[in-house]
Enzyme design. Sequence first.
Site, PDB file in Angstrom:
ATOM      1  N   CYS A   1       4.020  -7.245 -11.043  1.00 44.83           N
ATOM      2  CA  CYS A   1       2.902  -6.378 -11.416  1.00 44.83           C
ATOM      3  C   CYS A   1       3.466  -5.364 -12.400  1.00 44.83           C
ATOM      4  O   CYS A   1       4.228  -4.484 -12.009  1.00 44.83           O
ATOM      5  CB  CYS A   1       2.286  -5.658 -10.216  1.00 44.83           C
ATOM      6  SG  CYS A   1       1.034  -4.449 -10.716  1.00 44.83           S
TER       7      CYS A   1
ATOM      8  N   CYS B   1       1.973  -1.479 -11.829  1.00 47.37           N
ATOM      9  CA  CYS B   1       2.398  -0.646 -10.695  1.00 47.37           C
ATOM     10  C   CYS B   1       3.251  -1.516  -9.784  1.00 47.37           C
ATOM     11  O   CYS B   1       4.330  -1.917 -10.183  1.00 47.37           O
ATOM     12  CB  CYS B   1       1.198  -0.042  -9.969  1.00 47.37           C
ATOM     13  SG  CYS B   1      -0.165  -1.185  -9.692  1.00 47.37           S
ATOM     14  N   SER B   2       2.782  -1.810  -8.595  1.00 47.83           N
ATOM     15  CA  SER B   2       3.558  -2.695  -7.725  1.00 47.83           C
ATOM     16  C   SER B   2       2.626  -3.491  -6.828  1.00 47.83           C
ATOM     17  O   SER B   2       2.875  -3.635  -5.644  1.00 47.83           O
ATOM     18  CB  SER B   2       4.564  -1.898  -6.900  1.00 47.83           C
ATOM     19  OG  SER B   2       3.880  -0.930  -6.120  1.00 47.83           O
ATOM     20  N   CYS B   3       1.516  -3.995  -7.381  1.00 44.07           N
ATOM     21  CA  CYS B   3       0.596  -4.826  -6.604  1.00 44.07           C
ATOM     22  C   CYS B   3       1.367  -5.996  -5.995  1.00 44.07           C
ATOM     23  O   CYS B   3       2.161  -6.642  -6.672  1.00 44.07           O
ATOM     24  CB  CYS B   3      -0.522  -5.354  -7.492  1.00 44.07           C
ATOM     25  SG  CYS B   3      -1.579  -4.034  -8.140  1.00 44.07           S
TER      26      CYS B   3
END
Lengths: 229, 116
Positions: free
Chosen positions: A133, A136-138
């Site tokens: 991602c 962000c950090s999905c």
Amino acid sequence: MNKTTHDYYARSHHDHDHAHDHDHGIDDEHAPVNEHDNGPPGDYEIMSRAMQELLEQKGVITAAQVARRMELFDEEFPFRGAQVVARAWVDPAFKQRLLADGRAACAEMGTMLEAERLIAVENTPDVHNVIVCTLCSCYPRALLGMPPTWYKSRNYRSRVVFEPRAVLKEFGTELPDSVTVRVHDSNADMRYLVVPMRPKGTQGWSEEQLAQILSRDTLVGVTVPRVSA
Amino acid sequence: MSSEASLRSTYTAAPVHRFNVGDKVAVKHANPPGHRRTPYYIRGRQGVIERICGAYPNPEELAYGFDGKPEKVLYRVRFLQTQVWPGYAGPANDIIEMEIFEHWLEPASQRGAPAR
């Protein structure tokens, strides 16, 4: 499936057995060398750290409480992806359902992903999938637990989209040019799960045995499952 | 990739959608202020609709406390890496896919040659 082409995952050096690597709370030793961001911390990171330090100094919270809260997150979202993929390996009909609708297939196994829409992508002799991602950090937390540090690092997020083969190599995964590298930027509402190829030498294994070689990293696509010699 | 046609997600597609699977599209080359889920590196690039994910609340509204209505159709778009990164070092068949909302897409034919 053409099993004769599976050997392209074989590594010439630094071979390592992932069979018992389920300790996904600890940073992976195969993360890129520069796993931790080298740049200065961002404003929000500084603010967050300062707030935590202040709260600790004032006696409002303790470092132990923060650590415990992080453990609770892990317990809330356990690593359940291995069981799902192991089922897909032994049950072709289930695998088809998983690839068609990940959330519905997980629900069959009693794993409720709630709001997460899951897209399962299958590795084949011709295609290797890897998830990132960039924004962000999905991450499919309901299935894989909390994301590892390297997944959230700027290093991984920025590099795997434009030099995926170099990043995969740092994880010990070398792919010939004949294999298409398919990067998935998990940038909006979908979450992703890689269904790796079942390695040779696992004939007759139970789902439980198969789940043992399905580490978190194999389901993100940075490594592939291996059978110890 | 040929077997994928039969493996499309069963998520309910938005009943009204501008693009179909296989359509060539271009991501708008725009830099509006605000919260956007369209990565900068893909703006202006051309790709192909890989699947229709359905209609979802608009993240550009959700980010500011609104309800995200009307929902926007979300697609997965497939790009050739060599058309995304001018200096891509890997083979020509490597691909990158991501989710792009409909209002960020336009038919590729309107844009002529791939950007850059």
